[in-house]
Design an enzyme around this catalytic site. Structure first.
Site, mmCIF file in Angstrom:
data_model
loop_
_atom_site.group_PDB
_atom_site.id
_atom_site.type_symbol
_atom_site.label_atom_id
_atom_site.label_comp_id
_atom_site.label_asym_id
_atom_site.label_seq_id
_atom_site.Cartn_x
_atom_site.Cartn_y
_atom_site.Cartn_z
ATOM 1 N N SER A 127 -5.616 1.598 -8.891
ATOM 2 C CA SER A 127 -6.756 2.507 -8.831
ATOM 3 C C SER A 127 -7.500 2.514 -10.156
ATOM 4 O O SER A 127 -6.909 2.311 -11.230
ATOM 5 C CB SER A 127 -6.220 3.910 -8.537
ATOM 6 O OG SER A 127 -7.190 4.882 -8.801
ATOM 7 N N PHE B 194 0.821 -1.216 0.000
ATOM 8 C CA PHE B 194 0.000 0.000 0.000
ATOM 9 C C PHE B 194 0.851 1.260 0.000
ATOM 10 O O PHE B 194 0.390 2.314 -0.430
ATOM 11 C CB PHE B 194 -0.857 0.083 1.282
ATOM 12 C CG PHE B 194 -1.950 -0.922 1.397
ATOM 13 C CD1 PHE B 194 -3.123 -0.782 0.678
ATOM 14 C CD2 PHE B 194 -1.837 -2.001 2.257
ATOM 15 C CE1 PHE B 194 -4.149 -1.694 0.803
ATOM 16 C CE2 PHE B 194 -2.859 -2.921 2.389
ATOM 17 C CZ PHE B 194 -4.022 -2.769 1.660
ATOM 18 N N LYS C 106 0.623 4.927 -10.796
ATOM 19 C CA LYS C 106 -0.132 3.665 -10.697
ATOM 20 C C LYS C 106 0.024 2.861 -12.002
ATOM 21 O O LYS C 106 0.207 1.650 -11.984
ATOM 22 C CB LYS C 106 -1.610 3.923 -10.400
ATOM 23 C CG LYS C 106 -1.870 4.457 -8.998
ATOM 24 C CD LYS C 106 -1.498 3.442 -7.926
ATOM 25 C CE LYS C 106 -1.492 4.032 -6.538
ATOM 26 N NZ LYS C 106 -0.869 3.179 -5.509
ATOM 27 N N TYR D 159 0.303 11.341 -10.096
ATOM 28 C CA TYR D 159 -0.150 10.265 -9.213
ATOM 29 C C TYR D 159 -0.718 9.106 -10.040
ATOM 30 O O TYR D 159 -0.343 7.951 -9.873
ATOM 31 C CB TYR D 159 -1.218 10.783 -8.229
ATOM 32 C CG TYR D 159 -2.092 9.673 -7.691
ATOM 33 C CD1 TYR D 159 -1.621 8.826 -6.697
ATOM 34 C CD2 TYR D 159 -3.362 9.429 -8.234
ATOM 35 C CE1 TYR D 159 -2.394 7.772 -6.242
ATOM 36 C CE2 TYR D 159 -4.139 8.376 -7.783
ATOM 37 C CZ TYR D 159 -3.652 7.559 -6.793
ATOM 38 O OH TYR D 159 -4.426 6.508 -6.363
HETATM 39 C C1 UD1 Z 1 -8.946 10.657 -6.743
HETATM 40 C C2 UD1 Z 1 -8.213 9.902 -7.834
HETATM 41 C C3 UD1 Z 1 -8.124 8.449 -7.467
HETATM 42 C C4 UD1 Z 1 -7.384 8.328 -6.175
HETATM 43 C C5 UD1 Z 1 -8.103 9.120 -5.101
HETATM 44 C C6 UD1 Z 1 -7.239 9.076 -3.850
HETATM 45 C C7 UD1 Z 1 -8.306 10.554 -10.168
HETATM 46 C C8 UD1 Z 1 -9.163 10.728 -11.359
HETATM 47 N N1 UD1 Z 1 -8.932 10.084 -9.086
HETATM 48 O O1 UD1 Z 1 -10.280 10.161 -6.725
HETATM 49 O O2 UD1 Z 1 -7.416 7.747 -8.438
HETATM 50 O O3 UD1 Z 1 -7.254 7.007 -5.817
HETATM 51 O O4 UD1 Z 1 -8.283 10.461 -5.517
HETATM 52 O O5 UD1 Z 1 -7.038 10.266 -3.249
HETATM 53 O O6 UD1 Z 1 -7.145 10.836 -10.180
HETATM 54 N N2 UD1 Z 1 -15.560 16.455 -4.615
HETATM 55 C C9 UD1 Z 1 -16.273 17.598 -4.327
HETATM 56 N N3 UD1 Z 1 -15.869 18.378 -3.281
HETATM 57 C C10 UD1 Z 1 -14.774 18.085 -2.512
HETATM 58 C C11 UD1 Z 1 -14.046 16.904 -2.814
HETATM 59 C C12 UD1 Z 1 -14.469 16.132 -3.884
HETATM 60 O O7 UD1 Z 1 -17.264 17.924 -4.996
HETATM 61 O O8 UD1 Z 1 -14.442 18.846 -1.597
HETATM 62 C C13 UD1 Z 1 -16.000 15.580 -5.704
HETATM 63 C C14 UD1 Z 1 -14.983 15.410 -6.811
HETATM 64 O O9 UD1 Z 1 -15.129 16.376 -7.788
HETATM 65 C C15 UD1 Z 1 -15.338 14.009 -7.309
HETATM 66 C C16 UD1 Z 1 -15.868 13.286 -6.068
HETATM 67 O O10 UD1 Z 1 -16.207 14.313 -5.152
HETATM 68 O O11 UD1 Z 1 -16.361 14.075 -8.238
HETATM 69 C C17 UD1 Z 1 -14.843 12.356 -5.435
HETATM 70 O O12 UD1 Z 1 -13.639 13.080 -5.227
HETATM 71 P P1 UD1 Z 1 -12.420 12.448 -4.408
HETATM 72 O O13 UD1 Z 1 -12.913 11.912 -3.110
HETATM 73 O O14 UD1 Z 1 -11.353 13.488 -4.363
HETATM 74 O O15 UD1 Z 1 -11.955 11.212 -5.283
HETATM 75 P P2 UD1 Z 1 -11.552 11.094 -6.832
HETATM 76 O O16 UD1 Z 1 -11.167 12.407 -7.392
HETATM 77 O O17 UD1 Z 1 -12.630 10.340 -7.501
#
Ligand code: UD1
Length: 344
Positions: A128, A84, A157, A153
């Site tokens: 991922s 991990f 992967k 990042y």
């Molecule tokens: C990202 C990475 C993923 C990684 C993970 C670990 C990409 C495309 N994705 O996931 O590979 O394993 O981080 O950290 O590189 N959101 C909001 N407000 C916030 C935070 C997030 O609206 O304050 C939304 C984002 O736009 C997204 C969703 O919530 O649509 C999930 O976001 P997040 O939890 O950051 O994960 P990913 O971006 O999907």
């Protein structure tokens, strides 16, 4: 076999600690290597309170080749490694790409070089769904093409997957299972361990729980103009304990020599996509807490929508996501309340 020794690198981290718990509960002996760069030593107490067993722990960096070599000599007869240990903040990786390549790629290379020296053949690798980018077909399965990475990042992967693949195809005796996680969320139902983001969380659910408890004024929803039913992004949110269990199954599969091929890939997700706005609504309904939020602009680099086809893991591993999204969000909320209580 019960009692077999498993090395978990990054075992004090979010997914790592939950996996240590499940491994111990399945009867494996766990040794953890972690440099505590994004985790807390207190996590070991949480693991012990849940399982009654304190895992062996070495504060060590996978980048330290000599230290890792000594580690393998000290804890001889390790049967499998779950790797991990890596950095995972997308934005930070854009700011500091070389550090990301060094940490994520060199850490894996050290381990892959040391494995044959110490007679270890099996490695489960944390990958991922980011490797699929924005998939052309949804839900996405393991045969989907790998898309150009949108961040350093994500690229680490892809590179790590390629290094493992090349090594195995070189005729080495090594075996690997690569697990491609979707979006892990939630905490252990005991609320003894969970996600511990340092500073302002990047990920959605820690930001939601910190807002709900009053640490943040409001959640920013990154965009409502995507081509999705409500305009917000869609992800496949997988319970972290369910995800941890997939690692135990993968380790057992390798140790029981059930792999028809030395390298296998599995999507680990629920198979269901939820939008950011849907997740907020479910959180409010499941916890009874009102969540202040506002719609803001898109976050650069975000994928519009992605969710898993987990059929391969369901049928071949016999693994399935079990926990409801409501229970998962309640577990994240219970964990948030627990850590704030401890800090006050
Ligand atoms: C990202 C990475 C993923 C990684 C993970 C670990 C990409 C495309 N994705 O996931 O590979 O394993 O981080 O950290 O590189 N959101 C909001 N407000 C916030 C935070 C997030 O609206 O304050 C939304 C984002 O736009 C997204 C969703 O919530 O649509 C999930 O976001 P997040 O939890 O950051 O994960 P990913 O971006 O999907």
């Amino acid at each position: 076999m019960e009692g077999d020794k498993i090395l978990v690198t990054g075992g004090m981290g979010y997914i790592g600690s939950h996996t240590v718990v499940e491994l111990q509960q399945a009867g494996y002996k766990v040794v953890i290597v972690d440099n505590l760069s994004n985790s807390s030593i207190e996590t070991i107490g949480g693991i012990e309170r849940i399982t009654g067993i304190r895992p062996y722990f070495e504060n060590l960096d996978c980048l330290d080749y000599v230290g890792m070599d000594r580690f393998f000599s000290k804890y001889e007869n390790i049967k499998a490694i779950i790797h991990f240990a890596a950095s995972k903040a997308v934005g930070e990786s854009v700011q500091n790409p070389v550090a990301y390549y060094r940490n994520n790629v060199n850490g894996l290379i050290n381990i892959l070089e040391l494995m044959p020296v110490h007679g270890v053949q099996n490695i489960v690798f944390s990958s991922s769904c980011t490797v699929y980018g924005q998939p052309d077909v949804l839900p996405v399965d393991e045969t989907a093409p790998i898309k150009p990475a949108t961040s350093p990042y994500g690229n680490t992967k892809q590179i790590c997957e390629e290094i493992i693949r090349d090594l195995i195809f070189s005729g080495s005796a090594m075996k690997s299972i690569i697990l491609r996680y979707f979006n892990p969320i939630g905490a252990h139902p005991s609320a003894e361990i969970g996600e511990l983001p340092i500073g302002v969380p990047n990920n959605l659910v820690p930001f939601i729980t910190q807002t709900a408890i009053g640490l943040r004024e409001k959640l920013s929803v990154y965009g409502d103009d995507y081509n999705t039913p409500d305009g917000s992004c869609i992800r496949d949110y997988i319970n972290v304990v369910d995800l941890a269990k997939a690692h135990v199954i993968a380790v057992k599969r390798m140790l029981d020599e059930q792999q028809p091929e030395p390298l296998e890939y599995f999507n680990i997700g629920t198979g269901k996509g939820l939008s950011v706005l849907e997740l907020i609504a479910i959180f409010e309904q499941a916890t009874g807490v009102k969540l202040p939020y506002e719609i803001v602009g898109r976050r650069p680099g975000d994928i519009e929508q992605v969710w898993a086809n987990p059929q391969k893991a369901n049928t071949i591993l016999g693994w399935k996501a079990e926990t409801s999204i409501e229970d998962t969000l309640r577990s994240a909320w219970a964990w948030e309340q627990n850590i704030r209580r401890e800090k006050n």
